[in-house]
Design a protein around this motif. Structure first.
Motif, PDB file in Angstrom:
ATOM      1  N   VAL A  66       3.183  10.354  -2.817  1.00 30.57           N
ATOM      2  CA  VAL A  66       1.330  11.107  -3.109  1.00 30.57           C
ATOM      3  C   VAL A  66       1.804  12.404  -2.128  1.00 30.57           C
ATOM      4  O   VAL A  66       3.038  13.121  -0.951  1.00 30.57           O
ATOM      5  CB  VAL A  66       0.474  10.772  -1.298  1.00 30.57           C
ATOM      6  N   SER A  68      -3.951  11.067   1.294  1.00 32.15           N
ATOM      7  CA  SER A  68      -3.482   9.777   2.056  1.00 32.15           C
ATOM      8  C   SER A  68      -3.208   8.685   1.301  1.00 32.15           C
ATOM      9  O   SER A  68      -3.369   8.775   0.283  1.00 32.15           O
ATOM     10  CB  SER A  68      -5.529   9.832   2.571  1.00 32.15           C
ATOM     11  N   LEU A  69      -3.159   7.487   2.046  1.00 33.60           N
ATOM     12  CA  LEU A  69      -2.442   6.736   2.301  1.00 33.60           C
ATOM     13  C   LEU A  69      -3.451   5.318   2.709  1.00 33.60           C
ATOM     14  O   LEU A  69      -3.508   5.641   4.109  1.00 33.60           O
ATOM     15  CB  LEU A  69      -1.123   6.446   1.648  1.00 33.60           C
ATOM     16  N   ARG A  70      -3.258   4.060   2.437  1.00 34.05           N
ATOM     17  CA  ARG A  70      -3.429   3.217   3.574  1.00 34.05           C
ATOM     18  C   ARG A  70      -2.587   2.055   2.868  1.00 34.05           C
ATOM     19  O   ARG A  70      -2.748   1.300   2.171  1.00 34.05           O
ATOM     20  CB  ARG A  70      -5.763   2.623   3.604  1.00 34.05           C
ATOM     21  N   VAL A  97       7.015   4.483   1.742  1.00 36.73           N
ATOM     22  CA  VAL A  97       6.231   6.246   1.526  1.00 36.73           C
ATOM     23  C   VAL A  97       6.820   7.139   1.696  1.00 36.73           C
ATOM     24  O   VAL A  97       7.794   7.367   2.311  1.00 36.73           O
ATOM     25  CB  VAL A  97       5.007   5.822   2.368  1.00 36.73           C
ATOM     26  N   GLY A 114       0.727  -1.634  -0.046  1.00 41.20           N
ATOM     27  CA  GLY A 114       0.441  -0.185  -0.109  1.00 41.20           C
ATOM     28  C   GLY A 114       0.781   1.410  -0.322  1.00 41.20           C
ATOM     29  O   GLY A 114       0.237   1.956   0.077  1.00 41.20           O
TER      30      GLY A 114
END
Length: 120
Positions: free
Chosen positions: A12, A17-19, A116, A8
């Motif tokens: 960004v 948002s990220l999950r 991320v 995931g």
């Protein structure tokens, strides 16, 4: 599988948002997300106990939410209002409870991480 498997991550823009998802095996008293940025120590981001008691790093409170789905053996980290400071490799981990808390838990079961990257 012995080790959890994260997924995931991605790139960004700030405010996005990220999950993250983590597939794990077995039943654990403590499960959580850690992160490590270059040249920095690995730090706990969010922890959840078997009893769904949660604990968050001050830096992510109000923005991140940890949860789990026991039926799917999946741990999640919903990350909202992302900041550039959140850029790191995120790792999923599992461990035992001690005295019904995760405060003394030493985590030895780690995934390989998911990156991320948050840009301004």
């Amino acid at each position: 599988q012995v080790q959890p498997v994260e997924s995931g991550g991605g790139s960004v823009q700030a405010g996005g948002s990220l999950r993250l998802s983590c597939a794990y095996t077995g039943t654990w008293g403590c499960m959580g997300w850690f992160r490590q940025a270059p040249e920095k120590d690995r730090e706990a981001v969010a922890i959840i106990t078997f009893y769904n008691v949660t604990n968050y790093a001050d830096s992510v409170k109000g923005r991140f939410t940890i949860s789990k789905d026991n039926a799917k053996n999946t741990l999640y980290l919903q990350m909202n209002s992302l900041k550039t400071e959140d850029t790191a490799m995120y790792y999923c981990t599992t461990g035992p409870l001690y005295d019904n808390t995760c405060e003394r838990t030493e985590y030895n079961n780690w995934g390989q991480g998911t990156q991320v990257t948050v840009s301004s």
